[in-house]
Write a protein that holds these residues in place. Structure first.
Motif, PDB file in Angstrom:
ATOM      1  N   LEU A 172      74.234  47.561 -52.864  1.00 51.51           N
ATOM      2  CA  LEU A 172      74.925  47.634 -54.144  1.00 51.51           C
ATOM      3  C   LEU A 172      75.184  49.074 -54.544  1.00 51.51           C
ATOM      4  CD1 LEU A 172      73.072  44.815 -56.101  1.00 51.51           C
ATOM      5  CD2 LEU A 172      75.328  44.724 -55.044  1.00 51.51           C
ATOM      6  N   LEU A 173      74.207  49.936 -54.339  1.00 51.49           N
ATOM      7  CA  LEU A 173      74.421  51.352 -54.625  1.00 51.49           C
ATOM      8  C   LEU A 173      75.490  51.933 -53.704  1.00 51.49           C
ATOM      9  CD1 LEU A 173      70.750  52.583 -55.177  1.00 51.49           C
ATOM     10  CD2 LEU A 173      72.488  52.125 -56.911  1.00 51.49           C
ATOM     11  N   THR A 174      75.510  51.478 -52.458  1.00 56.29           N
ATOM     12  CA  THR A 174      76.534  51.930 -51.522  1.00 56.29           C
ATOM     13  C   THR A 174      77.919  51.501 -51.976  1.00 56.29           C
ATOM     14  OG1 THR A 174      74.963  51.785 -49.686  1.00 56.29           O
ATOM     15  CG2 THR A 174      77.292  51.847 -49.117  1.00 56.29           C
ATOM     16  N   VAL A 175      78.024  50.268 -52.466  1.00 58.88           N
ATOM     17  CA  VAL A 175      79.306  49.776 -52.969  1.00 58.88           C
ATOM     18  C   VAL A 175      79.810  50.659 -54.101  1.00 58.88           C
ATOM     19  CG1 VAL A 175      80.430  47.885 -54.199  1.00 58.88           C
ATOM     20  CG2 VAL A 175      78.929  47.389 -52.266  1.00 58.88           C
ATOM     21  N   ALA A 176      78.926  50.900 -55.074  1.00 59.87           N
ATOM     22  CA  ALA A 176      79.327  51.703 -56.230  1.00 59.87           C
ATOM     23  C   ALA A 176      79.677  53.134 -55.836  1.00 59.87           C
ATOM     24  CB  ALA A 176      78.204  51.700 -57.270  1.00 59.87           C
ATOM     25  N   MET A 177      78.817  53.752 -55.044  1.00 56.54           N
ATOM     26  CA  MET A 177      79.027  55.147 -54.684  1.00 56.54           C
ATOM     27  C   MET A 177      80.210  55.313 -53.737  1.00 56.54           C
ATOM     28  SD  MET A 177      76.965  56.813 -56.468  1.00 56.54           S
ATOM     29  CE  MET A 177      77.375  58.397 -55.719  1.00 56.54           C
ATOM     30  N   SER A 178      80.344  54.406 -52.764  1.00 59.40           N
ATOM     31  CA  SER A 178      81.462  54.534 -51.820  1.00 59.40           C
ATOM     32  C   SER A 178      82.795  54.356 -52.522  1.00 59.40           C
ATOM     33  CB  SER A 178      81.312  53.527 -50.679  1.00 59.40           C
ATOM     34  OG  SER A 178      81.345  52.195 -51.168  1.00 59.40           O
ATOM     35  N   ALA A 179      82.865  53.399 -53.454  1.00 57.93           N
ATOM     36  CA  ALA A 179      84.112  53.199 -54.192  1.00 57.93           C
ATOM     37  C   ALA A 179      84.482  54.448 -54.980  1.00 57.93           C
ATOM     38  CB  ALA A 179      83.982  52.000 -55.125  1.00 57.93           C
ATOM     39  N   ILE A 180      83.505  55.026 -55.677  1.00 62.36           N
ATOM     40  CA  ILE A 180      83.771  56.219 -56.487  1.00 62.36           C
ATOM     41  C   ILE A 180      84.118  57.418 -55.612  1.00 62.36           C
ATOM     42  CG2 ILE A 180      82.745  57.878 -58.096  1.00 62.36           C
ATOM     43  CD1 ILE A 180      81.066  55.557 -59.202  1.00 62.36           C
ATOM     44  N   VAL A 181      83.280  57.659 -54.587  1.00 62.82           N
ATOM     45  CA  VAL A 181      83.464  58.845 -53.741  1.00 62.82           C
ATOM     46  C   VAL A 181      84.773  58.773 -52.963  1.00 62.82           C
ATOM     47  CG1 VAL A 181      82.550  60.092 -51.755  1.00 62.82           C
ATOM     48  CG2 VAL A 181      81.008  59.339 -53.560  1.00 62.82           C
TER      49      VAL A 181
ATOM     50  N   ILE B 117      90.112  60.823 -51.966  1.00 63.84           N
ATOM     51  CA  ILE B 117      91.510  60.617 -51.602  1.00 63.84           C
ATOM     52  C   ILE B 117      92.434  61.119 -52.711  1.00 63.84           C
ATOM     53  CG2 ILE B 117      93.253  58.849 -51.131  1.00 63.84           C
ATOM     54  CD1 ILE B 117      91.151  57.252 -49.669  1.00 63.84           C
ATOM     55  N   ALA B 118      92.030  60.939 -53.964  1.00 63.47           N
ATOM     56  CA  ALA B 118      92.846  61.452 -55.081  1.00 63.47           C
ATOM     57  C   ALA B 118      92.972  62.968 -55.006  1.00 63.47           C
ATOM     58  CB  ALA B 118      92.228  61.033 -56.408  1.00 63.47           C
ATOM     59  N   VAL B 119      91.874  63.652 -54.698  1.00 58.70           N
ATOM     60  CA  VAL B 119      91.913  65.119 -54.575  1.00 58.70           C
ATOM     61  C   VAL B 119      92.812  65.540 -53.419  1.00 58.70           C
ATOM     62  CG1 VAL B 119      90.519  67.141 -53.989  1.00 58.70           C
ATOM     63  CG2 VAL B 119      89.654  65.480 -55.635  1.00 58.70           C
ATOM     64  N   LEU B 120      92.757  64.815 -52.307  1.00 57.26           N
ATOM     65  CA  LEU B 120      93.583  65.145 -51.153  1.00 57.26           C
ATOM     66  C   LEU B 120      95.064  64.857 -51.403  1.00 57.26           C
ATOM     67  CD1 LEU B 120      91.200  63.731 -48.416  1.00 57.26           C
ATOM     68  CD2 LEU B 120      91.791  66.134 -48.739  1.00 57.26           C
ATOM     69  N   LEU B 121      95.357  63.900 -52.265  1.00 59.17           N
ATOM     70  CA  LEU B 121      96.756  63.570 -52.574  1.00 59.17           C
ATOM     71  C   LEU B 121      97.348  64.483 -53.637  1.00 59.17           C
ATOM     72  CD1 LEU B 121      96.642  59.647 -52.715  1.00 59.17           C
ATOM     73  CD2 LEU B 121      97.463  61.083 -50.843  1.00 59.17           C
ATOM     74  N   LEU B 122      96.507  65.082 -54.461  1.00 57.93           N
ATOM     75  CA  LEU B 122      96.980  65.867 -55.608  1.00 57.93           C
ATOM     76  C   LEU B 122      97.938  66.990 -55.216  1.00 57.93           C
ATOM     77  CD1 LEU B 122      96.929  66.433 -58.623  1.00 57.93           C
ATOM     78  CD2 LEU B 122      94.825  67.761 -58.285  1.00 57.93           C
ATOM     79  N   PRO B 123      97.638  67.835 -54.214  1.00 55.86           N
ATOM     80  CA  PRO B 123      98.593  68.912 -53.875  1.00 55.86           C
ATOM     81  C   PRO B 123      99.973  68.396 -53.499  1.00 55.86           C
ATOM     82  CG  PRO B 123      96.469  69.288 -52.813  1.00 55.86           C
ATOM     83  CD  PRO B 123      96.428  67.902 -53.381  1.00 55.86           C
ATOM     84  N   THR B 124     100.027  67.278 -52.792  1.00 57.67           N
ATOM     85  CA  THR B 124     101.319  66.709 -52.402  1.00 57.67           C
ATOM     86  C   THR B 124     102.094  66.223 -53.618  1.00 57.67           C
ATOM     87  OG1 THR B 124     100.451  66.024 -50.254  1.00 57.67           O
ATOM     88  CG2 THR B 124     102.435  64.925 -51.031  1.00 57.67           C
ATOM     89  N   VAL B 125     101.404  65.563 -54.537  1.00 60.47           N
ATOM     90  CA  VAL B 125     102.074  65.079 -55.749  1.00 60.47           C
ATOM     91  C   VAL B 125     102.581  66.258 -56.574  1.00 60.47           C
ATOM     92  CG1 VAL B 125     101.782  63.717 -57.849  1.00 60.47           C
ATOM     93  CG2 VAL B 125     100.647  62.995 -55.751  1.00 60.47           C
ATOM     94  N   LEU B 126     101.779  67.315 -56.693  1.00 60.58           N
ATOM     95  CA  LEU B 126     102.213  68.516 -57.420  1.00 60.58           C
ATOM     96  C   LEU B 126     103.407  69.171 -56.742  1.00 60.58           C
ATOM     97  CD1 LEU B 126      98.744  70.122 -58.284  1.00 60.58           C
ATOM     98  CD2 LEU B 126     100.376  69.152 -59.919  1.00 60.58           C
TER      99      LEU B 126
ATOM    100  N   VAL C  47      94.290  55.713 -44.785  1.00 58.48           N
ATOM    101  CA  VAL C  47      92.836  55.838 -44.712  1.00 58.48           C
ATOM    102  C   VAL C  47      92.183  55.034 -45.835  1.00 58.48           C
ATOM    103  CG1 VAL C  47      90.892  57.435 -44.984  1.00 58.48           C
ATOM    104  CG2 VAL C  47      92.830  58.051 -43.523  1.00 58.48           C
ATOM    105  N   GLY C  48      92.735  55.150 -47.050  1.00 57.90           N
ATOM    106  CA  GLY C  48      92.191  54.395 -48.182  1.00 57.90           C
ATOM    107  C   GLY C  48      92.284  52.898 -47.968  1.00 57.90           C
ATOM    108  N   VAL C  49      93.436  52.432 -47.491  1.00 54.81           N
ATOM    109  CA  VAL C  49      93.624  51.003 -47.238  1.00 54.81           C
ATOM    110  C   VAL C  49      92.667  50.526 -46.154  1.00 54.81           C
ATOM    111  CG1 VAL C  49      95.238  49.291 -46.326  1.00 54.81           C
ATOM    112  CG2 VAL C  49      96.015  50.955 -48.024  1.00 54.81           C
ATOM    113  N   PHE C  50      92.520  51.317 -45.085  1.00 59.55           N
ATOM    114  CA  PHE C  50      91.635  50.923 -43.980  1.00 59.55           C
ATOM    115  C   PHE C  50      90.187  50.835 -44.450  1.00 59.55           C
ATOM    116  CE2 PHE C  50      88.720  52.186 -40.577  1.00 59.55           C
ATOM    117  CZ  PHE C  50      88.981  51.200 -39.648  1.00 59.55           C
ATOM    118  N   LEU C  51      89.712  51.837 -45.187  1.00 60.26           N
ATOM    119  CA  LEU C  51      88.321  51.825 -45.645  1.00 60.26           C
ATOM    120  C   LEU C  51      88.063  50.669 -46.607  1.00 60.26           C
ATOM    121  CD1 LEU C  51      87.673  55.645 -46.207  1.00 60.26           C
ATOM    122  CD2 LEU C  51      86.842  54.199 -44.341  1.00 60.26           C
TER     123      LEU C  51
END
Length: 474
Positions: free
Chosen positions: A156-165, A170-179, A227-231
């Motif tokens: 359960l902790l893995t579910v919560a932490m993996s979802a958040i992390v 991925i949001a941080v990695l996408l941010l430069p492209t969106v900018l 990567v996000g979809v696969f994970l």
């Protein structure tokens, strides 16, 4: 009602006890009730003032369909998500997607773990049934499980932490492209989070005003979406196993190995099929360079696993490609994941059973392990429920819409498998068709799991055997 000390219990305490009894005695019905409650709650919220950009109350079927699509992490839409709903509406929709992606029973167990700082046996069983319906068996479970019962708290902790992390990373990695595409910083921050959330939860909603068109040739952006979809599609038990034993694949369970091998095989086969069938179709891949065709075919193959994003015009695909997509969407992703479909392990078990029968083996085997017959019984039941749901929905929508079978079948399977890809049929359906497709999404998200839980829970010892007689098969 009084306690042993003579004190009268409050109505809230009695209601809490009733809910607790209902949750632990019938987890399948509890899951249905909670999912339905969440859908109705989000529908009511979307009907409130301030949720639409026009200021008008949305039509009931549009609000209900959006709520079902969000809670069931499907991604199909009847309205333009970016222009129709306000930022406040987007926030509630994103919250619904996050709750639906993690799973109701899992989320309830996580909240209980946070509040009480411990996980009792009942809570462990409830969470375990969400991750693996075979845990409902009465008596001892002799077969190895993807996650042991004593490890449910860690899972359960893995579910919560993996979802958040994963979503934040991925949001941080996408941010430069969106900018880089000229989006203002604050809006780019929101857009990056939305893209990441919709990718990891395998939803496919597009809440950005720009849509996906500006990023259709941006391989950095599309790669991290994949990567996000696969994970999200491989399932939390698999993520948990990989985190614990990533250097010791021999210790992975059969479930983990079947999920990874079957998923990889389907992605490669899907990519090959799209390259072969769409190579000369200039409305899809045919106008691209050869290397671009390979990447776009890979991206679309991953998206059919339940991702829902598309960089090509789906209605322009050949009928053969649409049929391949139907097959891939119907299979879906891994068990206990954010993806839908009948699940890759279900397909793997069916093929293992057919292979064992062809070789004359008494039992199914995979990776030097024996798979018991009750797993095959569940797999067959899940496939039959899925096929029946798709068939009935197709018949009704063919009568309502008057559209062609290939487009109706595609959107119905997309709804059942919570994929989110569409030929454009969904947005053109009348209210009656929208309600039918909403029911298809709901059944697709909880129906197969509920059936599996019900069948597993109904397993009982029979102290006698009836006379054997073999019907003619084949």
């Amino acid at each position: 009602m009084r306690t042993r000390g003579g004190h009268r219990r409050s109505p809230i305490a009695r209601l809490r006890d009733l809910i607790d009894y209902f949750a632990h005695s019938t987890p399948a019905r509890f899951a249905i009730a909670v999912f339905l409650g969440l859908v109705l709650a989000l529908t009511g919220i979307l009907l409130l003032p301030g949720m639409t950009t026009s200021g008008e109350m949305p039509r009931l079927h549009d609000a209900l369909f959006t709520a079902v699509s969000a809670i069931c992490v499907t991604g199909l839409v009847t309205v333009d998500m970016a222009d129709f709903w306000t930022p406040l509406g987007h926030a509630f929709i994103a919250l619904g997607v996050q709750v639906g992606g993690i799973g109701v029973l899992t989320l309830a167990s996580i909240m209980g773990l946070i509040v009480s700082r411990r996980l009792g046996l009942r809570a462990r069983l409830m969470a375990a049934s969400d991750a693996n319906p075979l845990r409902i068996h009465s008596g001892p479970v002799a077969e190895s499980q993807a996650v042991k019962l004593g490890e449910m708290g860690t899972l359960l902790l893995t579910v919560a932490m993996s979802a958040i992390v994963i979503e934040l990373a991925i949001a941080v990695l996408l941010l430069p492209t969106v900018l880089a595409h000229g989006v203002p910083f604050f809006q780019a921050l929101l857009d990056s989070f939305y893209w990441s959330l919709m990718a990891f939860t395998n939803t496919g909603f597009i809440l950005s005003d720009t849509g996906i068109e500006p990023y259709a040739a941006d391989y950095w952006f599309l790669s991290w979406i994949m990567v996000g979809v696969f994970l999200g599609s491989i399932g939390f038990p698999v993520i948990y196993a990989l985190l614990r034993n990533h250097r010791r694949p021999r210790q992975w369970s059969v479930h983990v190995k079947l999920t990874l091998v079957t998923t990889a095989l389907l992605i490669v086969l899907g990519m090959g099929a799209y390259l072969l069938l769409e190579w000369n179709n200039r409305e899809t891949f045919g106008a691209l360079r050869p290397e671009d065709r390979v990447f776009q075919a890979l991206f679309f193959s991953v998206m059919t696993r339940s991702g829902g994003f598309s960089t090509i015009d789906v209605p322009a695909m050949n009928n053969a490609s649409l049929l391949v997509s139907d097959m891939l969407m119907f299979i879906g992703g891994g068990s206990a994941s954010t993806a839908g479909g009948i699940k890759v392990t279900t397909l793997a078990v069916l093929f293992l059973a057919a292979f064992a029968e062809a070789r004359g083996n008494q039992s199914m085997e995979a990776f030097e392990r024996r798979i018991p017959g009750d797993v095959l019984r569940l797999a067959v039941s899940v496939v039959l429920l899925g096929a029946t749901t798709v068939a009935v929905s197709c018949i009704i929508l063919l009568q309502i819409s008057g559209s062609s079978l290939d487009h109706v079948l595609f959107d119905v399977i997309s709804a059942f498998a919570t994929s989110g890809l569409s030929t454009g049929l969904t947005e053109s359906l009348p209210p009656s068709g929208v309600y039918v497709l909403s029911a298809t999404m709901f059944i697709g998200r909880i129906g197969t799991v509920t059936l599996a839980v019900a069948l597993a829970a109904s397993t009982r010892r029979q102290l006698f055997k009836r006379a054997e007689e073999r019907p003619i098969v084949g």
